[in-house]
Design a protein around this motif. Structure first.
Motif, PDB file in Angstrom:
ATOM      1  N   TYR A 287       9.349  -3.948  -5.497  1.00 17.84           N
ATOM      2  CA  TYR A 287       9.136  -3.400  -3.927  1.00 17.84           C
ATOM      3  C   TYR A 287      10.022  -3.827  -3.355  1.00 17.84           C
ATOM      4  CZ  TYR A 287       6.317  -7.722  -3.541  1.00 17.84           C
ATOM      5  OH  TYR A 287       5.983  -8.848  -3.844  1.00 17.84           O
TER       6      TYR A 287
ATOM      7  N   TYR B 207       4.954   5.767  -4.689  1.00 19.64           N
ATOM      8  CA  TYR B 207       5.868   5.364  -6.160  1.00 19.64           C
ATOM      9  C   TYR B 207       6.411   6.706  -6.673  1.00 19.64           C
ATOM     10  CZ  TYR B 207       6.606   3.036 -10.271  1.00 19.64           C
ATOM     11  OH  TYR B 207       6.967   2.335 -11.561  1.00 19.64           O
TER      12      TYR B 207
ATOM     13  N   ASP C 189       2.687   1.631  -3.496  1.00 18.63           N
ATOM     14  CA  ASP C 189       1.840   2.415  -4.743  1.00 18.63           C
ATOM     15  C   ASP C 189       1.838   3.626  -4.527  1.00 18.63           C
ATOM     16  OD1 ASP C 189       0.508   1.699  -6.350  1.00 18.63           O
ATOM     17  OD2 ASP C 189      -0.923   2.300  -5.180  1.00 18.63           O
TER      18      ASP C 189
ATOM     19  N   THR D 192       0.586  -1.388  -0.535  1.00 20.12           N
ATOM     20  CA  THR D 192      -0.032   0.295  -0.260  1.00 20.12           C
ATOM     21  C   THR D 192       1.086   0.980   0.404  1.00 20.12           C
ATOM     22  OG1 THR D 192      -1.743  -1.336   0.722  1.00 20.12           O
ATOM     23  CG2 THR D 192      -1.804   1.278   1.306  1.00 20.12           C
TER      24      THR D 192
ATOM     25  N   ALA E 227       0.826  -9.111  -4.382  1.00 17.86           N
ATOM     26  CA  ALA E 227       0.884  -8.491  -4.828  1.00 17.86           C
ATOM     27  C   ALA E 227      -0.187  -7.806  -6.499  1.00 17.86           C
ATOM     28  CB  ALA E 227       2.782  -7.305  -4.935  1.00 17.86           C
ATOM     29  N   GLU E 228       0.302  -9.204  -7.033  1.00 16.75           N
ATOM     30  CA  GLU E 228      -0.648  -9.618  -8.376  1.00 16.75           C
ATOM     31  C   GLU E 228      -2.113  -9.177  -7.588  1.00 16.75           C
ATOM     32  OE1 GLU E 228      -2.508 -11.011 -11.588  1.00 16.75           O
ATOM     33  OE2 GLU E 228      -2.475 -12.102  -9.168  1.00 16.75           O
TER      34      GLU E 228
ATOM     35  N   ILE F  17      -3.861  -1.533  -5.551  1.00 16.08           N
ATOM     36  CA  ILE F  17      -2.579  -0.080  -5.831  1.00 16.08           C
ATOM     37  C   ILE F  17      -2.569  -0.249  -6.805  1.00 16.08           C
ATOM     38  CG2 ILE F  17      -1.156  -1.468  -3.213  1.00 16.08           C
ATOM     39  CD1 ILE F  17      -0.432  -3.009  -5.320  1.00 16.08           C
ATOM     40  N   LYS F  18      -2.589   1.074  -7.990  1.00 13.37           N
ATOM     41  CA  LYS F  18      -2.488   1.276  -8.942  1.00 13.37           C
ATOM     42  C   LYS F  18      -1.234   1.003 -10.035  1.00 13.37           C
ATOM     43  CE  LYS F  18      -5.211   4.913  -7.492  1.00 13.37           C
ATOM     44  NZ  LYS F  18      -4.945   6.759  -7.655  1.00 13.37           N
ATOM     45  N   HIS F  19      -0.703   0.387  -9.333  1.00 11.19           N
ATOM     46  CA  HIS F  19       1.084   0.034  -9.917  1.00 11.19           C
ATOM     47  C   HIS F  19       1.377  -0.992  -9.862  1.00 11.19           C
ATOM     48  CE1 HIS F  19       1.893   4.705  -8.532  1.00 11.19           C
ATOM     49  NE2 HIS F  19       2.002   5.258 -10.491  1.00 11.19           N
ATOM     50  N   LYS F  20       1.706  -1.843 -10.421  1.00  6.45           N
ATOM     51  CA  LYS F  20       1.664  -3.143 -11.007  1.00  6.45           C
ATOM     52  C   LYS F  20       3.371  -3.448 -11.203  1.00  6.45           C
ATOM     53  CE  LYS F  20       1.533  -7.528 -12.793  1.00  6.45           C
ATOM     54  NZ  LYS F  20       0.153  -8.238 -14.270  1.00  6.45           N
TER      55      LYS F  20
ATOM     56  N   TYR G  34      -3.060  -5.535  -6.671  1.00  5.02           N
ATOM     57  CA  TYR G  34      -3.220  -4.950  -8.779  1.00  5.02           C
ATOM     58  C   TYR G  34      -4.207  -5.386  -9.046  1.00  5.02           C
ATOM     59  CZ  TYR G  34      -2.346  -2.863 -13.440  1.00  5.02           C
ATOM     60  OH  TYR G  34      -2.258  -2.726 -14.628  1.00  5.02           O
ATOM     61  N   ARG G  35      -4.768  -6.224  -9.653  1.00  8.93           N
ATOM     62  CA  ARG G  35      -5.895  -7.243  -9.749  1.00  8.93           C
ATOM     63  C   ARG G  35      -7.245  -6.435  -9.636  1.00  8.93           C
ATOM     64  NH1 ARG G  35      -5.566 -12.652  -9.671  1.00  8.93           N
ATOM     65  NH2 ARG G  35      -7.183 -12.479  -7.747  1.00  8.93           N
TER      66      ARG G  35
END
Length: 345
Positions: A334, A114, A111, A108, A315-316, A324-327, A319-320
């Motif tokens: 990270y 970032y 992201d 969190t 993490a995946e 989180i906005k950044h993959k 994002y999915r």
């Protein structure tokens, strides 16, 4: 178990504090956190055996030892907080330099910072199964929780326990319902939640925690496992240490002294479980029976290591589902990559 107050005497205060914490987080993202001068290190940890590496580092003054090898006298301050929200807020506000929390809170804050503060993980604290337990005989799986139940987690929707619950919910009901059990979850520190589960008679019928709380709860009649995170993901690193890019870049000697201290602590625990148990009791002032604690630490499913394992699936997932906005392309996105890189996943 360190229980200082009745389980619900602090609930409204905690809820208010976490709400304020979200405001602080939003504000702290607008301005860079102040970095400490080289030779000062402020560490935020939470509750449980998963922080044993830090207990050893503290007890044996390992950061100070490695600082002195570089000609640096490092002053180390220790703070104990509860919940990933509070830990993230403290880090971004510049109140601490190294934060200890779950992989969920790390992702969190990674992201949200970032391209700005660039918060990343520096190391794992080991691989441990986290267990969701219940004292409600009707609850056999996560699908059995109803509106009458409350599941205690350190921080709803943020803590790694809450993220694990969302991950499990997505597997059962689909990604569109990943947050279904958030409505039944409440913020409660592990010691207080464990007291509620052990005593019964409260609205808290589920607790997603970590060692040694989960093992102590399971020793009580009627308490049983509802979910095991190793069944979800396999062996994995649920708890990490992280820092801002600014602190790492501006305090290289302090940073590397800390990393060397962690590595020595991990080696010590693997070689001397009895000594590690004594350290935990000495540092945390826990009232847990030493033999019971040693049995927990010696669990063959535990691995005390700084190398992260199997963090990327969460993490995946985050994002999915849009958490989180950044993959990240891999776990190394990270984590900070040092001259002596971690071996992880």
């Amino acid at each position: 178990m360190n229980v200082r107050k009745p389980p619900f005497s602090r609930l409204s205060t905690l809820t208010t504090a976490l709400g304020l914490g979200l405001s602080l987080l939003a504000g702290s993202l607008m301005a860079p956190a102040a970095a400490q001068a080289e030779g000062q290190l402020r560490i935020a940890e939470q509750f449980g055996v998963v922080y044993l590496l830090l207990n050893v580092v503290r007890d044996q003054h390992l950061v100070e030892k490695y600082g002195q090898q570089q000609g640096l006298d490092i002053k180390v301050d220790w703070t104990q907080l509860s919940g990933g929200s509070a830990v993230n807020d403290a880090l971004l506000a510049g109140s601490v330099d190294i934060a200890g929390a779950g992989v969920g809170p790390l992702l969190t804050v990674w992201d949200r910072t970032y391209g700005r503060q660039n918060v990343k993980a520096v190391a794992s604290l080991g691989n441990f199964p986290y267990l969701l337990v219940s004292n409600n005989p009707q609850v056999k799986t996560i699908a059995d929780f109803t509106a009458k139940d409350r599941i205690a987690v350190p921080a709803v929707g943020v803590s790694v326990q809450s993220r694990y619950l969302q991950y499990a919910s997505a597997k059962r009901w689909g990604d569109q319902d990943y947050a279904r059990l958030d409505a039944y979850s409440i913020n409660l520190p592990h010691p207080d939640a464990a007291a509620s589960i052990a005593s019964g008679g409260t609205e808290v019928t589920g607790h997603f925690s970590n060692p040694p709380f989960q093992e102590q709860e399971l020793a009580k009649p009627g308490v049983h496992v509802v979910l095991d995170t190793y069944d979800l993901l396999g062996p994995n690193s649920p708890t990490l240490l992280f820092a801002t890019e600014k602190f790492r870049n501006e305090n290289p000697k302090t940073y590397h002294a800390f990393m060397a201290a962690l590595a020595e602590a991990a080696d010590y625990i693997q070689k001397d479980k009895a000594g590690a148990a004594d350290t935990y009791i000495r540092v945390t002032h826990a009232t847990i029976d030493r033999a019971d604690l040693l049995k927990i630490i010696d669990n063959p499913r535990f691995e005390f290591t700084i190398n992260p394992k199997n963090t990327y699936p969460l993490a995946e997932f985050m994002y999915r589902v849009g958490a989180i906005k950044h993959k990240p392309a891999s776990w190394q996105d990270y984590f900070f990559v040092d001259a002596k890189p971690l071996q992880g996943s």
